[in-house]
Design a protein around this motif. Structure first.
Motif, PDB file in Angstrom:
ATOM      1  N   GLY A 313      12.193   9.859 -51.213  1.00 60.05           N
ATOM      2  CA  GLY A 313      12.533  11.129 -51.831  1.00 60.05           C
ATOM      3  C   GLY A 313      11.331  11.833 -52.416  1.00 60.05           C
ATOM      4  N   LYS A 314      11.599  13.018 -52.978  1.00 58.66           N
ATOM      5  CA  LYS A 314      10.554  13.813 -53.606  1.00 58.66           C
ATOM      6  C   LYS A 314      10.939  14.088 -55.047  1.00 58.66           C
ATOM      7  CE  LYS A 314       8.904  16.000 -49.363  1.00 58.66           C
ATOM      8  NZ  LYS A 314       8.438  17.269 -48.739  1.00 58.66           N
ATOM      9  N   ILE A 315       9.922  14.350 -55.859  1.00 57.93           N
ATOM     10  CA  ILE A 315      10.133  14.541 -57.286  1.00 57.93           C
ATOM     11  C   ILE A 315      11.218  15.573 -57.573  1.00 57.93           C
ATOM     12  CG2 ILE A 315       9.059  15.421 -59.401  1.00 57.93           C
ATOM     13  CD1 ILE A 315       6.447  14.110 -58.472  1.00 57.93           C
ATOM     14  N   ASP A 316      11.165  16.711 -56.884  1.00 62.67           N
ATOM     15  CA  ASP A 316      12.094  17.807 -57.173  1.00 62.67           C
ATOM     16  C   ASP A 316      13.555  17.404 -57.005  1.00 62.67           C
ATOM     17  OD1 ASP A 316       9.967  19.390 -57.750  1.00 62.67           O
ATOM     18  OD2 ASP A 316       9.960  20.477 -55.841  1.00 62.67           O
ATOM     19  N   THR A 317      13.826  16.538 -56.048  1.00 62.98           N
ATOM     20  CA  THR A 317      15.210  16.129 -55.813  1.00 62.98           C
ATOM     21  C   THR A 317      15.589  14.857 -56.566  1.00 62.98           C
ATOM     22  OG1 THR A 317      14.491  14.973 -53.797  1.00 62.98           O
ATOM     23  CG2 THR A 317      15.335  17.220 -53.548  1.00 62.98           C
ATOM     24  N   LEU A 318      14.622  13.965 -56.757  1.00 63.63           N
ATOM     25  CA  LEU A 318      14.919  12.699 -57.430  1.00 63.63           C
ATOM     26  C   LEU A 318      15.106  12.866 -58.936  1.00 63.63           C
ATOM     27  CD1 LEU A 318      12.552  10.172 -55.614  1.00 63.63           C
ATOM     28  CD2 LEU A 318      15.051  10.123 -55.653  1.00 63.63           C
ATOM     29  N   LEU A 319      14.299  13.717 -59.570  1.00 68.26           N
ATOM     30  CA  LEU A 319      14.395  13.870 -61.021  1.00 68.26           C
ATOM     31  C   LEU A 319      15.813  14.210 -61.480  1.00 68.26           C
ATOM     32  CD1 LEU A 319      11.184  15.608 -62.455  1.00 68.26           C
ATOM     33  CD2 LEU A 319      12.139  13.380 -63.043  1.00 68.26           C
ATOM     34  N   PRO A 320      16.451  15.227 -60.905  1.00 66.75           N
ATOM     35  CA  PRO A 320      17.820  15.551 -61.350  1.00 66.75           C
ATOM     36  C   PRO A 320      18.790  14.392 -61.146  1.00 66.75           C
ATOM     37  CG  PRO A 320      16.907  17.354 -60.051  1.00 66.75           C
ATOM     38  CD  PRO A 320      15.979  16.194 -59.888  1.00 66.75           C
ATOM     39  N   GLN A 321      18.614  13.631 -60.054  1.00 66.89           N
ATOM     40  CA  GLN A 321      19.511  12.506 -59.790  1.00 66.89           C
ATOM     41  C   GLN A 321      19.352  11.410 -60.845  1.00 66.89           C
ATOM     42  OE1 GLN A 321      19.150  11.092 -55.699  1.00 66.89           O
ATOM     43  NE2 GLN A 321      18.605  13.140 -55.012  1.00 66.89           N
ATOM     44  N   ILE A 322      18.098  11.095 -61.182  1.00 70.13           N
ATOM     45  CA  ILE A 322      17.857  10.027 -62.161  1.00 70.13           C
ATOM     46  C   ILE A 322      18.279  10.473 -63.557  1.00 70.13           C
ATOM     47  CG2 ILE A 322      16.142   8.468 -63.145  1.00 70.13           C
ATOM     48  CD1 ILE A 322      14.471   8.891 -60.593  1.00 70.13           C
ATOM     49  N   ILE A 323      17.995  11.726 -63.895  1.00 72.74           N
ATOM     50  CA  ILE A 323      18.413  12.252 -65.202  1.00 72.74           C
ATOM     51  C   ILE A 323      19.928  12.215 -65.327  1.00 72.74           C
ATOM     52  CG2 ILE A 323      18.496  14.329 -66.633  1.00 72.74           C
ATOM     53  CD1 ILE A 323      15.703  15.029 -65.502  1.00 72.74           C
ATOM     54  N   LYS A 324      20.628  12.502 -64.233  1.00 73.99           N
ATOM     55  CA  LYS A 324      22.091  12.460 -64.237  1.00 73.99           C
ATOM     56  C   LYS A 324      22.584  11.053 -64.551  1.00 73.99           C
ATOM     57  CE  LYS A 324      26.142  13.606 -61.423  1.00 73.99           C
ATOM     58  NZ  LYS A 324      26.605  14.155 -60.110  1.00 73.99           N
ATOM     59  N   GLU A 325      21.911  10.043 -64.002  1.00 77.52           N
ATOM     60  CA  GLU A 325      22.296   8.663 -64.290  1.00 77.52           C
ATOM     61  C   GLU A 325      22.069   8.328 -65.761  1.00 77.52           C
ATOM     62  OE1 GLU A 325      23.900   6.588 -62.388  1.00 77.52           O
ATOM     63  OE2 GLU A 325      23.904   7.986 -60.698  1.00 77.52           O
ATOM     64  N   PHE A 326      20.959   8.817 -66.298  1.00 77.83           N
ATOM     65  CA  PHE A 326      20.698   8.596 -67.731  1.00 77.83           C
ATOM     66  C   PHE A 326      21.769   9.265 -68.590  1.00 77.83           C
ATOM     67  CE2 PHE A 326      16.279   7.254 -66.838  1.00 77.83           C
ATOM     68  CZ  PHE A 326      16.180   6.232 -67.754  1.00 77.83           C
ATOM     69  N   SER A 327      22.223  10.456 -68.167  1.00 80.92           N
ATOM     70  CA  SER A 327      23.208  11.184 -68.967  1.00 80.92           C
ATOM     71  C   SER A 327      24.522  10.435 -69.080  1.00 80.92           C
ATOM     72  CB  SER A 327      23.465  12.572 -68.354  1.00 80.92           C
ATOM     73  OG  SER A 327      24.144  12.475 -67.108  1.00 80.92           O
ATOM     74  N   ARG A 328      24.777   9.503 -68.164  1.00 77.58           N
ATOM     75  CA  ARG A 328      26.014   8.715 -68.205  1.00 77.58           C
ATOM     76  C   ARG A 328      25.953   7.637 -69.279  1.00 77.58           C
ATOM     77  NH1 ARG A 328      28.567   9.762 -63.169  1.00 77.58           N
ATOM     78  NH2 ARG A 328      27.121  10.432 -61.524  1.00 77.58           N
ATOM     79  N   VAL A 329      24.732   7.233 -69.656  1.00 77.36           N
ATOM     80  CA  VAL A 329      24.621   6.083 -70.583  1.00 77.36           C
ATOM     81  C   VAL A 329      24.000   6.452 -71.924  1.00 77.36           C
ATOM     82  CG1 VAL A 329      24.509   4.427 -68.702  1.00 77.36           C
ATOM     83  CG2 VAL A 329      22.395   5.429 -69.566  1.00 77.36           C
ATOM     84  N   LEU A 330      23.370   7.613 -72.017  1.00 75.58           N
ATOM     85  CA  LEU A 330      22.739   8.001 -73.283  1.00 75.58           C
ATOM     86  C   LEU A 330      23.668   8.858 -74.147  1.00 75.58           C
ATOM     87  CD1 LEU A 330      19.063   8.777 -72.216  1.00 75.58           C
ATOM     88  CD2 LEU A 330      19.903   6.795 -73.468  1.00 75.58           C
TER      89      LEU A 330
END
Length: 330
Positions: A313-330
């Protein structure tokens, strides 16, 4: 976290049986090795030296961290040619990781070898047929130290220095340990008694950073963003950054440390574009957020509070995906 469990007699005997039933060995740790990975490999090599078993130290590298660069000449990134008979009698010792995908470019070359795993990551698969996997250990070096002591007896000064270096690396020079770490300090005490020098180890880990790493750290700090109501801090490194500032002596640990000191921050994400189509991610957190579960969803794994991985993947597409995962647990 539970107190560190001491390796049992049965586990030592299982490891010794694996050694006795093979003629030669490959010793390998994860791609982009750190101090714990390198020292654990060298600790396993010390066991084989004691037992007079031939071996090859493997690593896909790169040895980018300043503190481990001196160990690079001991490793090769190529599996030696073997006949089928030789492959059948060769054992693979894999340490500080349990997933072959984390071996990088070596993954395809080591398939088919009979394998014994010595690892301490929470996401490791403890159901492997030949393994010592213990997440209560703060470093793979702790497990290897016990095996070396059980098989070879008291350590030499060189062995103690190497294993103390690995232990210090993965514990943030003991900053990550809590009230359940008495057994870890007992292990460290034995290493010091054998000749390890804590001041020397600390200097090796923290000194000698290249000027370029400080400039790159400044860029990462300037680029940092807050997400999840300020509980997550994110930054990234582009291919252009790498081209300008190089790959040697990276110091993402300094970024993690500085950001986790910010009030209200519970986790930190660092994303680096390694190639046009792949990225490396590093995740750190304080006590409550389990970043290993997030890393696992993106081709990685590790500890509850310190994990990483490589993914397409690339930064532009991966960042939102990973941040979304964090939003589920933070």
């Amino acid at each position: 976290m539970a107190p560190m469990i001491i390796i049992s007699k049965e586990q030592t005997e299982s490891f010794r049986k694996f050694i006795d039933t093979h003629k030669t060995f490959l010793i390998c740790g994860h791609k982009d090795p750190d101090g714990d990975c390198v020292s654990s490999c060298l600790g396993l090599a010390a066991i084989l030296d004691h037992l007079k078993k031939p071996y090859v130290l493997l690593s896909a590298g790169p040895f980018k961290r300043t503190e481990i660069r001196k160990f690079a000449p001991k490793f090769t990134n190529e599996v030696p040619f073997m006949t089928q008979e030789e492959r059948n009698s060769c054992g693979l010792l894999m340490t500080d990781c349990s997933e072959t995908m984390r071996l990088g470019e070596l993954e395809g070359d080591i398939k088919g070898f009979d394998t014994f795993i010595v690892d301490h990551h929470k996401t490791a698969d403890a159901s492997a047929p030949n393994c010592i996997i213990d997440p209560t250990s703060p470093a793979a070096a702790c497990l290897v130290q016990q095996l070396l002591e059980n098989i070879a007896g008291p350590l030499t000064r060189e062995q103690a220095e190497t294993l103390f270096f690995g232990l210090s690396t993965d514990t943030g020079f003991f900053r990550f340990l809590g009230t359940d770490s008495s057994e870890v300090f007992k292990s460290a005490s034995r290493l010091v008694e054998a000749g390890a020098n804590p001041r020397q180890a600390y200097d090796e880990i923290t000194s000698g950073k290249a000027w370029s790493t400080r400039k790159l750290l400044g860029i990462m700090l300037d680029r940092a963003e807050k997400h999840c109501d300020g509980r997550l801090i994110v930054t990234w490194e582009t291919l252009e950054d790498t081209k300008k500032w190089g790959q040697e002596g990276r110091d993402s640990d300094a970024f993690y440390r500085l950001m986790l000191e910010v009030e209200g921050v519970e986790a930190v994400l660092f994303l680096r574009q390694d190639t046009e189509y792949t990225c490396t991610l590093g995740l750190r957190s304080k006590s409550t957020c389990d970043v290993s579960q997030i890393a696992q969803k993106f081709g990685g794994g590790g500890h509850k509070n310190a994990s990483g991985g490589s993914t397409e993947g690339k930064i532009d597409t991966l960042l939102p995906q990973i941040i979304k995962e964090f939003s589920r647990v933070l």
